[in-house]
Design a protein around this motif. Sequence first.
Motif, PDB file in Angstrom:
ATOM      1  N   VAL B   4       0.869  -1.160   0.000  1.00 37.72           N
ATOM      2  CA  VAL B   4       0.000   0.000   0.000  1.00 37.72           C
ATOM      3  C   VAL B   4       0.910   1.214   0.000  1.00 37.72           C
ATOM      4  O   VAL B   4       1.748   1.364   0.900  1.00 37.72           O
ATOM      5  N   CYS B  23      -3.752   7.140  -2.401  1.00 39.38           N
ATOM      6  CA  CYS B  23      -3.366   5.830  -1.883  1.00 39.38           C
ATOM      7  C   CYS B  23      -3.577   4.797  -2.979  1.00 39.38           C
ATOM      8  O   CYS B  23      -4.635   4.791  -3.639  1.00 39.38           O
ATOM      9  N   GLN B  25      -3.123   0.501  -3.808  1.00 39.32           N
ATOM     10  CA  GLN B  25      -2.786  -0.853  -3.337  1.00 39.32           C
ATOM     11  C   GLN B  25      -2.699  -1.786  -4.535  1.00 39.32           C
ATOM     12  O   GLN B  25      -3.391  -1.598  -5.538  1.00 39.32           O
ATOM     13  N   MET B  32     -10.993  -0.341   0.979  1.00 43.33           N
ATOM     14  CA  MET B  32      -9.933   0.619   1.256  1.00 43.33           C
ATOM     15  C   MET B  32     -10.424   1.612   2.300  1.00 43.33           C
ATOM     16  O   MET B  32     -11.637   1.896   2.370  1.00 43.33           O
ATOM     17  N   SER B  93      -5.924  -1.197   3.181  1.00 39.62           N
ATOM     18  CA  SER B  93      -6.785  -1.979   2.299  1.00 39.62           C
ATOM     19  C   SER B  93      -6.941  -3.388   2.858  1.00 39.62           C
ATOM     20  O   SER B  93      -6.119  -3.842   3.654  1.00 39.62           O
ATOM     21  N   GLY B 107      -0.527   1.615   4.616  1.00 40.37           N
ATOM     22  CA  GLY B 107       0.547   2.341   3.971  1.00 40.37           C
ATOM     23  C   GLY B 107       1.457   2.976   5.010  1.00 40.37           C
ATOM     24  O   GLY B 107       1.195   2.891   6.210  1.00 40.37           O
TER      25      GLY B 107
END
Lengths: 112, 115
Positions: B4, B23, B25, B32, B93, B107
């Motif tokens: 991520v 963001c 993924q 998410m 996610s 992330g």
Amino acid sequence: GESVGLHLPTLSVQEGDNSIINCAYSNSASDYFIWYKQESGKGPQFIIDIRSNMDKRQGQRVTVLLNKTVKHLSLQIAATQPGDSAVYFCAENMDTGNQFYFGTGTSLTVIP
Amino acid sequence: DVKVTQSSRYLVKRTGEKVFLECVQDMDHENMFWYRQDPGLGLRLIYFSYDVKMKEKGDIPEGYSVSREKKERFSLILESASTNQTSMYLCASSFNLGGTSYEQYFGPGTRLTVT
């Protein structure tokens, strides 16, 4: 253990000792739980999870215990190492929903 | 490994600016999430999305909006940044197979400062 508030609970352990971090979760309907580790400046990292049909689950050097009667979760780290120093927090989820609720965390410091 | 990624690690914006946090993924996850993390308050959910173009408000959606035009990308928008939106923003996610939840992958975070 974890609590809501301005001060993060802290735990200091000697390298090589076992660590136990506790979490009191809030919703008796929660049935999926995760422990995360967050190092300074990084995002949370998954450690281990457990569903409510179990009361214990083991990973590599980590064990999670779930006591649904008192809504308590614990994370045990065996032979704690300096690299284990981080903030640890639990998350709870009702399996019918997408939303997780996170504790505020416990700061673990490993003393070499 | 699941990855991520977030568009910025550090961001400084002025009050009133429009801010976009991106963001992405790479694991084809359905769900998410956007959180903010503040000292002593833990992670608080701003918005989440369970499918393209679908979104649901979390606990603190005021002052934020989101966009999910593609499955792999989830954007958080601050329409008019304010100083109380200074925070660490985390994207996550997860899979959701047959209604069963799975772990969220996070992330690295974006530390946003609004001056």
